[in-house]
Scaffold this active site. Sequence first.
Site, PDB file in Angstrom:
ATOM      1  N   LYS A 217       0.843  -1.183   0.000  1.00  9.87           N
ATOM      2  CA  LYS A 217       0.000   0.000   0.000  1.00  9.87           C
ATOM      3  C   LYS A 217       0.884   1.240   0.000  1.00  9.87           C
ATOM      4  O   LYS A 217       1.889   1.295   0.729  1.00  9.87           O
ATOM      5  CB  LYS A 217      -0.903  -0.003   1.233  1.00  9.87           C
ATOM      6  CG  LYS A 217      -1.838  -1.205   1.308  1.00  9.87           C
ATOM      7  CD  LYS A 217      -2.860  -1.198   0.193  1.00  9.87           C
ATOM      8  CE  LYS A 217      -3.859  -2.334   0.365  1.00  9.87           C
ATOM      9  NZ  LYS A 217      -4.954  -2.241  -0.633  1.00  9.87           N
ATOM     10  N   ASP A 245      -0.256  -0.056  -4.498  1.00 11.50           N
ATOM     11  CA  ASP A 245      -1.703   0.207  -4.493  1.00 11.50           C
ATOM     12  C   ASP A 245      -1.953   1.498  -3.735  1.00 11.50           C
ATOM     13  O   ASP A 245      -1.696   1.596  -2.547  1.00 11.50           O
ATOM     14  CB  ASP A 245      -2.398  -0.972  -3.794  1.00 11.50           C
ATOM     15  CG  ASP A 245      -3.909  -0.837  -3.749  1.00 11.50           C
ATOM     16  OD1 ASP A 245      -4.442   0.207  -4.189  1.00 11.50           O
ATOM     17  OD2 ASP A 245      -4.565  -1.783  -3.264  1.00 11.50           O
ATOM     18  N   GLU A 271      -1.949   0.308  -8.650  1.00 11.98           N
ATOM     19  CA  GLU A 271      -3.366  -0.052  -8.519  1.00 11.98           C
ATOM     20  C   GLU A 271      -4.143   1.123  -7.957  1.00 11.98           C
ATOM     21  O   GLU A 271      -3.668   1.810  -7.046  1.00 11.98           O
ATOM     22  CB  GLU A 271      -3.443  -1.263  -7.579  1.00 11.98           C
ATOM     23  CG  GLU A 271      -4.845  -1.744  -7.273  1.00 11.98           C
ATOM     24  CD  GLU A 271      -4.819  -3.063  -6.490  1.00 11.98           C
ATOM     25  OE1 GLU A 271      -3.829  -3.811  -6.622  1.00 11.98           O
ATOM     26  OE2 GLU A 271      -5.785  -3.330  -5.755  1.00 11.98           O
ATOM     27  N   GLU A 298     -11.615  -2.881  -8.294  1.00 11.70           N
ATOM     28  CA  GLU A 298     -12.374  -3.295  -7.127  1.00 11.70           C
ATOM     29  C   GLU A 298     -13.513  -2.336  -6.782  1.00 11.70           C
ATOM     30  O   GLU A 298     -14.475  -2.719  -6.132  1.00 11.70           O
ATOM     31  CB  GLU A 298     -11.454  -3.469  -5.907  1.00 11.70           C
ATOM     32  CG  GLU A 298     -10.914  -2.184  -5.335  1.00 11.70           C
ATOM     33  CD  GLU A 298      -9.973  -2.409  -4.147  1.00 11.70           C
ATOM     34  OE1 GLU A 298      -8.782  -2.616  -4.407  1.00 11.70           O
ATOM     35  OE2 GLU A 298     -10.433  -2.393  -3.005  1.00 11.70           O
ATOM     36  N   ASP A 321     -14.215  -7.501  -8.789  1.00 11.49           N
ATOM     37  CA  ASP A 321     -14.561  -7.816  -7.415  1.00 11.49           C
ATOM     38  C   ASP A 321     -15.824  -8.681  -7.436  1.00 11.49           C
ATOM     39  O   ASP A 321     -16.717  -8.442  -8.250  1.00 11.49           O
ATOM     40  CB  ASP A 321     -14.800  -6.515  -6.648  1.00 11.49           C
ATOM     41  CG  ASP A 321     -15.136  -6.743  -5.194  1.00 11.49           C
ATOM     42  OD1 ASP A 321     -14.222  -6.612  -4.355  1.00 11.49           O
ATOM     43  OD2 ASP A 321     -16.304  -7.041  -4.865  1.00 11.49           O
ATOM     44  N   HIS A 348      -9.624  -8.775  -7.445  1.00 12.55           N
ATOM     45  CA  HIS A 348      -9.467  -8.217  -6.110  1.00 12.55           C
ATOM     46  C   HIS A 348      -9.968  -9.225  -5.094  1.00 12.55           C
ATOM     47  O   HIS A 348     -10.994  -9.863  -5.282  1.00 12.55           O
ATOM     48  CB  HIS A 348     -10.296  -6.933  -6.006  1.00 12.55           C
ATOM     49  CG  HIS A 348     -10.409  -6.402  -4.610  1.00 12.55           C
ATOM     50  ND1 HIS A 348     -11.611  -6.326  -3.917  1.00 12.55           N
ATOM     51  CD2 HIS A 348      -9.466  -5.920  -3.771  1.00 12.55           C
ATOM     52  CE1 HIS A 348     -11.386  -5.810  -2.721  1.00 12.55           C
ATOM     53  NE2 HIS A 348     -10.112  -5.556  -2.601  1.00 12.55           N
TER      54      HIS A 348
END
Lengths: 428, 428
Positions: A217, A245, A271, A298, A321, A348
């Site tokens: 992240k 992400d 992402e 997602e 998703d 996801h």
Amino acid sequence: MKLTITELRVHDIRFPTSRELHGSDAMNLDPDYSAAYVVLSSDVGVDGHGFTFTIGRGNEVCAAAISAYVPLVVGRTLDLDDLGEFSRRLVNDSQLRWLGPEKGVAHMALAALVNAAFDLAGRVAGKPVWKLLSDYTPEQIVDLVDWRYLTDALTPSAALDLLKDRVSGKPGRELQLQREGYPAYTTTPGWLGYSDDLLVQLAREAVADGFGQIKLKVGSDLAADIRRMRLAREAVGPQVRIAVDANQRWDVEQAIDWMGHLTAYDPWWIEEPTSPDDILGHAAIRRAVAPVKVATGEHTHNRVMFKQLLAAQAIDVLQLDACRVGGVTENVAILLLAAAFEVPVCPHAGGVGLCELVQHLAMFDFVAVSGSTEGRVIEYVDHLHEHFTDPVRIERGHYLAPTAPGMSARMQEQTLADYAYPAGRIWR
Amino acid sequence: MKLTITELRVHDIRFPTSRELHGSDAMNLDPDYSAAYVVLSSDVGVDGHGFTFTIGRGNEVCAAAISAYVPLVVGRTLDLDDLGEFSRRLVNDSQLRWLGPEKGVAHMALAALVNAAFDLAGRVAGKPVWKLLSDYTPEQIVDLVDWRYLTDALTPSAALDLLKDRVSGKPGRELQLQREGYPAYTTTPGWLGYSDDLLVQLAREAVADGFGQIKLKVGSDLAADIRRMRLAREAVGPQVRIAVDANQRWDVEQAIDWMGHLTAYDPWWIEEPTSPDDILGHAAIRRAVAPVKVATGEHTHNRVMFKQLLAAQAIDVLQLDACRVGGVTENVAILLLAAAFEVPVCPHAGGVGLCELVQHLAMFDFVAVSGSTEGRVIEYVDHLHEHFTDPVRIERGHYLAPTAPGMSARMQEQTLADYAYPAGRIWR
């Protein structure tokens, strides 16, 4: 085969994951992974289980939205050979449609119901859903899809041709799937709330466990992102892919600038660099950050948005998703679009139960739609699987193909009691 | 000025409009116009009223979503000089955000709350909201906006420049507004459920009442659309504009084909030709049907989508809705985007109370943002105004500027009692 849905029960299930900062990222600071969970009972004595995923507050709103569909479900026929009709019946309710259309809470609620219908169909057929779908004829697969708004990009007949091309290879791919499983990547090391030491330790463990890709992240603090990216790269070596992400944290120019500071550590994809609604923004970012790939999906709310992400050449990786769009039927549409545009799908997952659900979609994609696992990985996070009766099985960085009937959606009875919000033992 | 919100009450209000097919179109067959209605009470003894609009079933889901925001509102400070903060506080709740983000039920609920906050601010200031906003400085207007995801198309400083350019002309435009009102068009003649005779009669009445534009619903039956378009054109003559509205009924190619059959009757715009999510589809349709204009916006779910519709040159007319996006603050962002791209805003109205709300936005746009009414009209439908304490006033095809403090959002007490669902007198 037709049956009648006799009852629909809704559960508001929440896990207090924010207490340990599992799942923390630049946008979602303190998620309590939750499920608006539904059980469909039928007159043949088989239940179907499904859910939509949220991160805590507002899970009750999704539960209320599921209840809004009761008159369209309970006491009504469910034709297990025409689940597209079930989906379209819910999507096209002339009054409920206003709540979306086909987006947000109402669409997430619909996902829970459609997923539950497929879980039920799998149980009746005695097959896991990936196998149920893979055994459909090309015509049956095409009939699952609501083609409205898609025909300028993909027609039913073009989809049929694509599926027919894949038929002869299906038995071989099914054998390969059962032997090797489906490749996974892990997000477990990369949560923002974790210390550097924990990041390094978990990254090393991921490589030792056989994962070829991890994810970090990013997006809160540039200096910290550079440091964490360096530590992760040192921990995993040059061969393992590191995706990053940003969880929608940036504007377009900011995304391009920020990624420029991370390229030295060879990120595999970026992402959710910006708003999930910003199709043209993703396209601009993609042009600027290449060869780093752009991934999103997602929060992409329906097939029309995915159609445009593909048509605008805005993404390199499509991350569907299981619960954000309208369940299995709309995800079949999205898999067909992705195959037609030759963009790999990397679902996801994480949260609670998303790994359990999406593996069925990815495996069906491999056997019957794209026919490939090249450039494709399913996200994996090592949380909360113990609450399911048919939890995912990961070996050597791969998801093993589920064998139990249904969509692996069913939670343990004890979990439904203990984690019920707000009355369950955990929340009292 | 700062105050404290002491209470938040939610009402599920529904009108049985489906009984007479008012509001029937190709997608919305049988709407029961409804409002998830909210009253904010404050410690200064003034209430704020707001609502989001639905067409019946599912109104209770919006009500549940409004209730989900209670902890962010009740007992909390509302700074009437920084209503942008209030809006951003609700939008950015780290868990509720997952329900959208910024779309669907959760965002519609937020609109009710933000609109109620502006109604309250207007009442405290003793001004109608159009005047409250018009009296803001350019800096105050810019501060209302959540600039995230917009800066690649419009920066705060560019918006500030635009607003400053408009300042010197504000007093003159305000006088003009109070003298002439704001031009309207009427959808009253054109509902699909009406007979040909009623269509012709209402179209003639509209012209006699001073409207320069009417609108017909289309998209269900091509032969009927051609007949109704011919009858309407004969009834209103060559000078009055006739817009047509397909309510999302078509795929891209189908929209282009269908409109080809109506061009003989000189349609002014085609509204919602396809999915509201299909930005690139609208752009393709616009290129094909010119010089017929393309209009959309009532289902466009946030400023990021509008940014793209404008950047992709997909629309000639931007139809914002008062309750679909996040209320006044996000609509200020949308008005600024439209002005920067020089696209006229013709707000969506009708339903219940939408005319009451959007007139404030259009009049503010004229006085302080676009500075023009050229090519701009507010939709008008002659339904349900009697339920409001400050109903719209229409004269010679124009909305007269409201003079009462607030956003004209307040319903009669008797209405809140009688039309409460399901316990009110009308529904029992």
